[in-house]
Scaffold this motif. Structure first.
Motif, PDB file in Angstrom:
ATOM      1  N   ALA A 359       0.827  -1.208   0.000  1.00  7.24           N
ATOM      2  CA  ALA A 359       0.000   0.000   0.000  1.00  7.24           C
ATOM      3  C   ALA A 359       0.864   1.261   0.000  1.00  7.24           C
ATOM      4  O   ALA A 359       0.584   2.223  -0.724  1.00  7.24           O
ATOM      5  CB  ALA A 359      -0.920  -0.001   1.211  1.00  7.24           C
ATOM      6  N   LEU A 360       1.934   1.238   0.786  1.00  8.82           N
ATOM      7  CA  LEU A 360       2.794   2.416   0.882  1.00  8.82           C
ATOM      8  C   LEU A 360       3.606   2.650  -0.389  1.00  8.82           C
ATOM      9  O   LEU A 360       4.008   3.778  -0.673  1.00  8.82           O
ATOM     10  CB  LEU A 360       3.732   2.274   2.076  1.00  8.82           C
ATOM     11  CG  LEU A 360       3.066   2.268   3.456  1.00  8.82           C
ATOM     12  CD1 LEU A 360       4.099   2.006   4.538  1.00  8.82           C
ATOM     13  CD2 LEU A 360       2.338   3.577   3.726  1.00  8.82           C
ATOM     14  N   ALA A 361       3.834   1.573  -1.162  1.00 12.29           N
ATOM     15  CA  ALA A 361       4.665   1.679  -2.369  1.00 12.29           C
ATOM     16  C   ALA A 361       3.854   1.624  -3.655  1.00 12.29           C
ATOM     17  O   ALA A 361       4.442   1.589  -4.745  1.00 12.29           O
ATOM     18  CB  ALA A 361       5.707   0.556  -2.374  1.00 12.29           C
ATOM     19  N   SER A 362       2.544   1.645  -3.567  1.00 10.14           N
ATOM     20  CA  SER A 362       1.742   1.513  -4.784  1.00 10.14           C
ATOM     21  C   SER A 362       1.917   2.714  -5.699  1.00 10.14           C
ATOM     22  O   SER A 362       2.292   3.812  -5.260  1.00 10.14           O
ATOM     23  CB  SER A 362       0.256   1.361  -4.431  1.00 10.14           C
ATOM     24  OG  SER A 362      -0.311   2.605  -4.050  1.00 10.14           O
ATOM     25  N   GLU A 363       1.629   2.514  -6.979  1.00 12.16           N
ATOM     26  CA  GLU A 363       1.778   3.596  -7.941  1.00 12.16           C
ATOM     27  C   GLU A 363       0.846   4.763  -7.630  1.00 12.16           C
ATOM     28  O   GLU A 363       1.179   5.925  -7.884  1.00 12.16           O
ATOM     29  CB  GLU A 363       1.531   3.074  -9.358  1.00 12.16           C
ATOM     30  CG  GLU A 363       0.160   2.466  -9.580  1.00 12.16           C
ATOM     31  CD  GLU A 363      -0.003   1.907 -10.984  1.00 12.16           C
ATOM     32  OE1 GLU A 363       0.969   1.965 -11.749  1.00 12.16           O
ATOM     33  OE2 GLU A 363      -1.104   1.414 -11.298  1.00 12.16           O
ATOM     34  N   GLN A 364      -0.328   4.477  -7.057  1.00 10.65           N
ATOM     35  CA  GLN A 364      -1.249   5.543  -6.698  1.00 10.65           C
ATOM     36  C   GLN A 364      -0.721   6.350  -5.519  1.00 10.65           C
ATOM     37  O   GLN A 364      -0.786   7.586  -5.518  1.00 10.65           O
ATOM     38  CB  GLN A 364      -2.629   4.954  -6.351  1.00 10.65           C
ATOM     39  CG  GLN A 364      -3.684   5.988  -6.021  1.00 10.65           C
ATOM     40  CD  GLN A 364      -4.055   6.874  -7.199  1.00 10.65           C
ATOM     41  OE1 GLN A 364      -3.810   6.531  -8.350  1.00 10.65           O
ATOM     42  NE2 GLN A 364      -4.641   8.030  -6.914  1.00 10.65           N
ATOM     43  N   THR A 365      -0.200   5.656  -4.504  1.00 12.65           N
ATOM     44  CA  THR A 365       0.389   6.343  -3.358  1.00 12.65           C
ATOM     45  C   THR A 365       1.538   7.232  -3.802  1.00 12.65           C
ATOM     46  O   THR A 365       1.662   8.392  -3.384  1.00 12.65           O
ATOM     47  CB  THR A 365       0.884   5.317  -2.326  1.00 12.65           C
ATOM     48  OG1 THR A 365      -0.221   4.512  -1.886  1.00 12.65           O
ATOM     49  CG2 THR A 365       1.510   6.008  -1.118  1.00 12.65           C
TER      50      THR A 365
END
Length: 435
Positions: A359-365
């Motif tokens: 979650a912390l490394a997602s493209e959206q984040t």
């Protein structure tokens, strides 16, 4: 702000639309908050205020500090740091402490001494907000109750946070997030249907309370702009959690007892996580149009024609059968394949069940800049979580790392009018550490 590279922040009370150079400023720029709280409820509330430009002065116990400075592991080695402030934990700096204390200043005061208490009053003279989360009665006993602080700053906005509030039969009880997740009913609706009650995997009622507290403070500041009067905001963790029950409370008010449903929803189907070939996929189809489109996209038009699943109430009544049918289909592909096919191509509300690192490394984040980096004085570059509010006409965000214990003690006191002689006398009287 801190001695590292921040000077004294003077405010003009204009709501923070622009700073002295005509640049955009934080909405709470010029608001000073004195924070005596520990752990999460007060800490996250004042962090929210700091994110919007408020100057937050965190008052901590000498040599110990906020209890969350000792929460861990993990801890981060400060190396050979020898600047202002100290590392309160022999193991190093606590990343958990960091997450609820970005952008604050730390002052060590021994409030058990007359000198330390007098120094606090001197700081409060220029403050707008005062936050504490002692058990009811404690603040009055140690000289920092509402009337004590109001005597120093008449129009102060004073926020009191406790587990169960100032009234009621549970008033004297201590409380933590775990206890309130239980008393509020949250645990009774969390977990698998046939399993034990489960605690939400983050300090949910702490954070819920913190957000209510920040909202209450901002509301009181707005009222003060209109009336010139301060106020006391009093709230309890137990009270704060109850309004979040929403649909579960609605069922209870109609004589039903909501129970644990895993990832299912009590009033919508399909609305849950399904196993895939390599993980889990969340599917949320909240209306008939989406249900039809989902059935078409996964090649299961037969489900749309099935009388058991004809309407949403029908699907809610036959959740077991629906879950079995959809699970069989979703297991045929990986999570990423389903997300590409259903979310990106068909525009349907589905998504992966990510791990925290994912979650912390997602493209959206990454695209939204939610994870940023700050310069910590003892540990170097550190990752930080930005808060989500973005304004067209004002700045928001963190510019400074969480403070070391007592990092700003001398600077804040000098701003309150202390010269070398008064600082020496305060040390001699035990109000601040002698180091």
């Amino acid at each position: 702000m801190s001695e590292r590279d921040r000077g004294s922040q003077a405010g003009d009370g204009n709501g923070g639309a622009e700073d002295d150079d005509g640049e955009r400023a934080g909405i709470l720029d010029g608001v000073t908050v004195v924070d005596l709280s520990t752990f999460v409820t007060g800490g996250f509330a004042t962090t929210m205020l700091a994110n919007q430009g408020a100057e937050v002065i965190k008052v901590e116990r000498p040599d110990v500090g906020d209890d969350s400075r000792h929460s861990g592991p993990p801890f981060v080695d400060p190396g050979d740091y020898d600047g202002p402030g100290t590392v309160a934990n022999d193991n190093g700096e606590s990343p958990y402490f960091w997450t609820v204390n970005y952008g604050k200043r730390s002052v060590e005061l021994d409030l058990k001494t007359d000198a330390g208490l007098a120094a606090l009053y001197d700081i409060v003279e220029e403050a707008d907000v005062f936050v504490e989360n002692f058990r009811p009665g404690t603040a009055d006993r140690i000289g920092v109750g509402y009337e004590d602080i109001r005597a120093v700053r008449e129009d102060v906005v004073y926020c009191s946070i406790s587990a169960f509030g100032d009234s009621g039969p549970w008033r004297e009880r201590p409380g933590y997030d775990l206890l309130v997740q239980g008393t509020s009913g949250i645990m009774s609706v969390t977990g698998e249907e046939d399993g034990d009650p489960v605690k939400v995997g983050l300090p949910q009622t702490d954070l819920i309370t913190a957000m209510w507290a920040a909202f209450g403070v901002v509301c009181s500041l707005f009222r003060r702009e209109l009336t010139g009067e301060g106020d006391r905001v009093e709230l309890a963790m137990h009270d704060a959690a109850l309004p979040w029950l929403t649909k579960q409370a609605a069922k209870a008010f109609q004589g039903e007892e909501p129970g644990r449903m895993g990832t299912r929803d009590p009033v919508i189907a399909p609305y849950q996580a399904y196993p895939t070939a390599d993980g889990y996929l969340n599917v949320g189809c909240a209306n008939q149009k989406l249900w039809r489109e989902l059935c078409t996209a996964i090649g299961r038009e037969d489900l749309f024609e099935d009388d058991r699943f004809a309407t949403n109430p029908d699907r809610v009544d036959h959740m077991d059968e629906l879950e079995a049918e959809l699970s069989e289909t979703f297991r045929e592909r990986t999570t990423d394949e389903w997300v590409d096919r259903l979310a990106d191509e068909a525009g349907l509300p589905v998504g992966p069940v990510n791990t925290v690192p994912e979650a912390l490394a997602s493209e959206q984040t990454e695209a939204r800049g939610v994870v940023t980096e700050l310069d910590h004085p003892a540990t170097g570059r550190m990752k930080a979580l930005e808060h989500p509010l973005n304004f067209a006409g004002a700045e928001s965000g963190f510019e400074e790392a969480p403070p070391l214990l007592g990092e700003d003690t001398e600077a804040v006191l000098r701003e309150a009018g202390y010269d070398d002689e008064r600082l020496a006398a305060l040390r001699e009287a035990g109000g601040i550490p002698d180091r």
